[in-house]
Enzyme design. Structure first.
Site, short mmCIF file in Angstrom:
data_model
loop_
_atom_site.label_atom_id
_atom_site.label_comp_id
_atom_site.label_asym_id
_atom_site.label_seq_id
_atom_site.Cartn_x
_atom_site.Cartn_y
_atom_site.Cartn_z
N SER A 181 0.80 -1.22 0.00
CA SER A 181 0.00 0.00 0.00
C SER A 181 0.84 1.27 0.00
O SER A 181 1.62 1.50 -0.90
CB SER A 181 -0.96 -0.04 1.18
OG SER A 181 -1.91 0.97 1.07
N HIS A 182 0.71 2.07 1.04
CA HIS A 182 1.36 3.38 1.10
C HIS A 182 2.76 3.28 1.68
O HIS A 182 3.44 4.30 1.81
CB HIS A 182 0.52 4.30 1.97
CG HIS A 182 0.19 3.65 3.28
ND1 HIS A 182 -0.73 2.62 3.35
CD2 HIS A 182 0.69 3.81 4.51
CE1 HIS A 182 -0.79 2.20 4.61
NE2 HIS A 182 0.06 2.89 5.33
N ASP B 170 -2.31 6.53 -3.37
CA ASP B 170 -1.19 5.84 -2.72
C ASP B 170 -0.58 4.76 -3.62
O ASP B 170 -0.93 4.64 -4.79
CB ASP B 170 -1.61 5.26 -1.37
CG ASP B 170 -2.53 4.06 -1.52
OD1 ASP B 170 -3.24 3.99 -2.53
OD2 ASP B 170 -2.52 3.20 -0.62
N ASP C 239 -0.88 1.55 -4.05
CA ASP C 239 -1.73 0.61 -4.76
C ASP C 239 -3.05 1.22 -5.24
O ASP C 239 -3.93 0.49 -5.71
CB ASP C 239 -2.00 -0.63 -3.90
CG ASP C 239 -2.73 -0.31 -2.61
OD1 ASP C 239 -2.55 0.81 -2.09
OD2 ASP C 239 -3.49 -1.17 -2.12
N ASP D 36 -5.62 2.72 -3.72
CA ASP D 36 -6.91 2.67 -3.03
C ASP D 36 -7.16 3.88 -2.13
O ASP D 36 -8.28 4.12 -1.71
CB ASP D 36 -7.10 1.34 -2.26
CG ASP D 36 -6.00 1.07 -1.25
OD1 ASP D 36 -5.07 1.89 -1.14
OD2 ASP D 36 -6.07 0.02 -0.58
N ARG D 37 -6.13 4.66 -1.85
CA ARG D 37 -6.33 5.83 -0.99
C ARG D 37 -6.42 7.10 -1.83
O ARG D 37 -5.97 7.13 -2.99
CB ARG D 37 -5.17 6.00 -0.01
CG ARG D 37 -5.06 4.85 0.95
CD ARG D 37 -4.02 5.14 2.00
NE ARG D 37 -3.97 4.05 2.96
CZ ARG D 37 -3.52 4.15 4.20
NH1 ARG D 37 -3.06 5.29 4.63
NH2 ARG D 37 -3.54 3.11 5.00
N THR E 12 -11.63 -0.77 12.06
CA THR E 12 -10.68 -0.34 11.03
C THR E 12 -10.39 -1.48 10.06
O THR E 12 -10.21 -2.61 10.48
CB THR E 12 -9.38 0.12 11.72
OG1 THR E 12 -9.68 1.28 12.49
CG2 THR E 12 -8.30 0.43 10.71
N LYS F 124 -11.44 0.14 -1.16
CA LYS F 124 -11.48 1.59 -1.29
C LYS F 124 -10.85 1.95 -2.63
O LYS F 124 -10.09 1.17 -3.19
CB LYS F 124 -10.80 2.27 -0.12
CG LYS F 124 -9.40 1.78 0.21
CD LYS F 124 -8.94 2.38 1.53
CE LYS F 124 -7.52 2.00 1.87
NZ LYS F 124 -7.46 0.87 2.82
C1 VG1 Z 1 -4.18 1.39 8.22
C2 VG1 Z 1 -5.34 2.35 8.29
C3 VG1 Z 1 -6.63 1.63 7.97
C4 VG1 Z 1 -6.50 0.94 6.60
C5 VG1 Z 1 -5.27 0.06 6.56
C6 VG1 Z 1 -5.02 -0.52 5.18
O1 VG1 Z 1 -4.33 0.38 9.17
O2 VG1 Z 1 -5.43 2.94 9.57
O3 VG1 Z 1 -7.70 2.54 8.00
O4 VG1 Z 1 -7.64 0.17 6.33
O5 VG1 Z 1 -4.13 0.81 6.92
O6 VG1 Z 1 -4.90 0.51 4.23
P1 VG1 Z 1 -3.59 0.40 10.58
O7 VG1 Z 1 -3.96 -0.90 11.24
O8 VG1 Z 1 -2.12 0.54 10.32
O9 VG1 Z 1 -4.12 1.58 11.32
V1 VG1 Z 1 -4.06 0.28 2.75
O10 VG1 Z 1 -4.16 1.64 1.85
O11 VG1 Z 1 -2.87 -0.61 3.22
O12 VG1 Z 1 -4.94 -0.99 1.99
CO CO Z 2 -3.40 1.39 -0.19
#
Ligand code: VG1
Ligand code: CO
Length: 543
Positions: free
Chosen positions: A113-114, A277, A279, A281-282, A344, A376
């Protein structure tokens, strides 16, 4: 060609309750590590035999190599077809869409992800089910059990498949189909939004900037925003995905996308700006001299979604993750629709979306989405904003002012404490949980605690219960503090403290956010004892 069976050892990498695995890239590259996880996935779904999978990732370092491994293993495990994005690329929402469109049994999505990418950064792999969404808890429990007893995996001894060539080939009886990663996704967006109207807006001089942050949305944003909607070339920046995201941190927030925020605050500001981000989704939404918090963005989209063709029948309901501000609750109230509070993580929205109880949902962490996929979707949020702007013909700033004047304003910020000693973080949470019964009525600075609890979620669709989903502290004036440990960090513990203060529509709607929240930040420090126990005086990141 005969299968090759390798032995491997159970590994401690997987956390119970998570649908994927996020680790340092070098860990993933250890011989047999990725393989053991992939075989655990196939075992958890009771075999890959005869099944169709979608495979793709965000293009980070090791993406292409990992896909070759997955293809060999899928073939050795008897899968009938694997649909792969060209060059191994698929954004998370596009993968979700492909799984649904093609009726696949599931998908393996490669991304952290990010988190930064590279040999010394992070890598990840997650499994999505046939509805296109992250594996639900029942399956993640099975997956965890498999990772703890895995002893061998099946693969083939073959050459690599050419991922650059669109078309169909065979791998030991399994069909490998390489597809354009953008086409099906763009077709879906065309159905949901009034492209003609957005095209007109842009042709009339409306300016925009989209920062793909050297990650996977580059090709999607170029094709849709520039080629199709007519934004001038250069409107999409950092548009070529690179394995290390240009050595950046592909997290669309005011810290990591600071140049974009600086741009909208300058005299050269475009009318609209956004980022996505690693991937895809953000999303981060910006207007001329304004940053829209993700919680506010969800509320605005809920209040205005009916202006886009895909949502012109109105919304069935909405949902937000527990730490997300309650701004959307006020909109739901006004619309007389249901509003759900979930833990979450996107997987908790899946059931509500599947049965049609909700249409829109979102998280404070820059995730917004709808029933069009089961993830997302960053670019979707951008297009919905553009559609709304094209219809309302006003500025982002004016839309926000108007929203707050109607519903009041939920000042909101998340404070992250990163790389905290895991034992200390656990101690802080444990001690806080013990003190919870004594908190109601206690004063913390000017704030008085009304209630405090540990959030547990009762899924209204399947009746399952998810416990220990973070601590909620409700103050008497309607303000709120939440604290939980991150489930996605790869470096010790990350503590997230979420702060929210509600100001009614006739109150002061123009405060600076951190100033507005300072009292609640102090109250939460007092209540959690985070500064003393974890030896941290200030957060590392405030979003
Ligand atoms: C974080 C965010 C959560 C999100 C998750 C995956 O998790 O707070 O809202 O769903 O990342 O996002 P955590 O447990 O670190 O707070 V992504 O863009 O990785 O799919
Ligand atoms: Co992401």
């Amino acid at each position: 060609m005969p299968n090759v069976t390798h032995s491997c050892t159970p590994f401690p990498g997987q956390k119970p309750g998570t649908s994927g695995l996020r680790k340092k890239t070098r860990v993933f590259m250890e011989p047999g590590y990725l393989e053991a996880f992939v075989q655990s996935i196939f075992n958890a779904i009771v075999g890959a035999s005869g099944k169709t999978f979608v495979v793709g990732g965000d293009g980070r370092f090791f993406n292409a190599e990992a896909i070759q491994t997955i293809l060999r293993m899928a073939a050795a495990n008897g899968a009938s077809r694997v649909i792969v994005g060209q060059d191994g690329l698929l954004s998370t929402p596009a993968a979700s869409n492909l799984i649904r469109q093609r009726g696949a049994d599931g998908g393996l999505i490669l991304s952290a992800s990010h988190n930064p990418g590279g040999l010394d950064a992070d890598f990840g792999l997650k499994y999505n089910t046939a509805n296109g969404g992250p594996a639900p808890e029942g399956l993640t429990e099975k997956l965890y059990a498999e990772t703890q007893r895995i002893a061998e995996y099946q693969t083939l001894d073959t050459d690599d498949i050419d991922l650059a060539q669109i078309g169909v080939s065979q791998l030991n009886g399994m069909v490998v189909e390489i597809v354009d990663p953008v086409a099906d996704y763009a077709a879906l967006m065309r159905q949901l939004f009034d492209f003609d109207r957005i095209r007109t807006l842009i042709s009339e001089g409306f300016t925009l900037r989209f920062d793909a942050m050297h990650a996977v949305t580059g090709p999607y944003a170029k094709a849709i925003l520039e080629d199709e909607l007519g934004a001038p070339e250069g409107s999409v920046i950092n548009a070529v995905p690179s394995v290390d995201f240009g050595k950046g941190h592909p997290d669309p927030n005011p810290i990591w996308a600071k140049p974009l925020v600086d741009l909208v605050m300058s005299s050269a500001a475009p009318d609209f700006a956004a980022a996505s981000d690693g991937d895809g989704d953000r999303n981060m939404i910006l207007g001329r001299s304004i940053y829209v918090t993700p919680s506010d963005s969800l509320a605005v989209l809920a209040a205005n979604a009916h202006l886009a063709p895909g949502y012109d029948n109105g919304l069935a309901g909405v949902a937000r993750s527990m730490p997300t501000s309650t701004a959307v609750d006020r909109v739901a109230d006004a619309l007389s629709i249901e509003c759900f509070e979930t833990p979450t993580g996107w997987k908790f929205f899946g059931n509500l979306l599947d049965v049609g109880r909700i249409t829109l949902c979102g998280e404070e962490s820059a995730g917004t989405g709808s029933d069009h996929v089961r993830e997302k979707d960053g670019l979707w949020a951008v297009l919905l904003w553009l559609n709304i702007l094209a219809v309302r013909k006003t500025s982002v700033h004016e839309i926000m002012q108007d929203h707050w004047r109607t519903y009041g304003r939920n000042y909101y910020s998340r404070h992250d404490y990163e790389a905290v000693d895991s034992a200390k973080a656990a101690q802080m949470m444990a001690e806080l949980i013990e003190r919870l019964p004594d908190l109601p009525g206690a004063a913390a600075g000017v704030y008085v605690v009304a209630s405090a609890d540990q959030f547990s979620y009762h899924d209204p669709v399947d009746g399952s219960v998810s416990e220990n989903q973070g601590i909620r502290v409700q103050f008497e004036d309607g303000s709120r503090g939440v604290v939980r440990l991150s489930g996605t960090g790869t470096d010790n513990a990350t503590i997230r403290v979420y702060l929210e203060r509600f100001i009614p529509k006739d109150g002061d709607l123009d405060m600076e956010t951190q100033t507005a929240l300072q009292g609640i930040a102090e109250a939460m420090a007092h209540i959690t004892r985070l500064p003393e126990i974890c030896d941290r005086q200030a957060p590392d990141v405030m979003t």
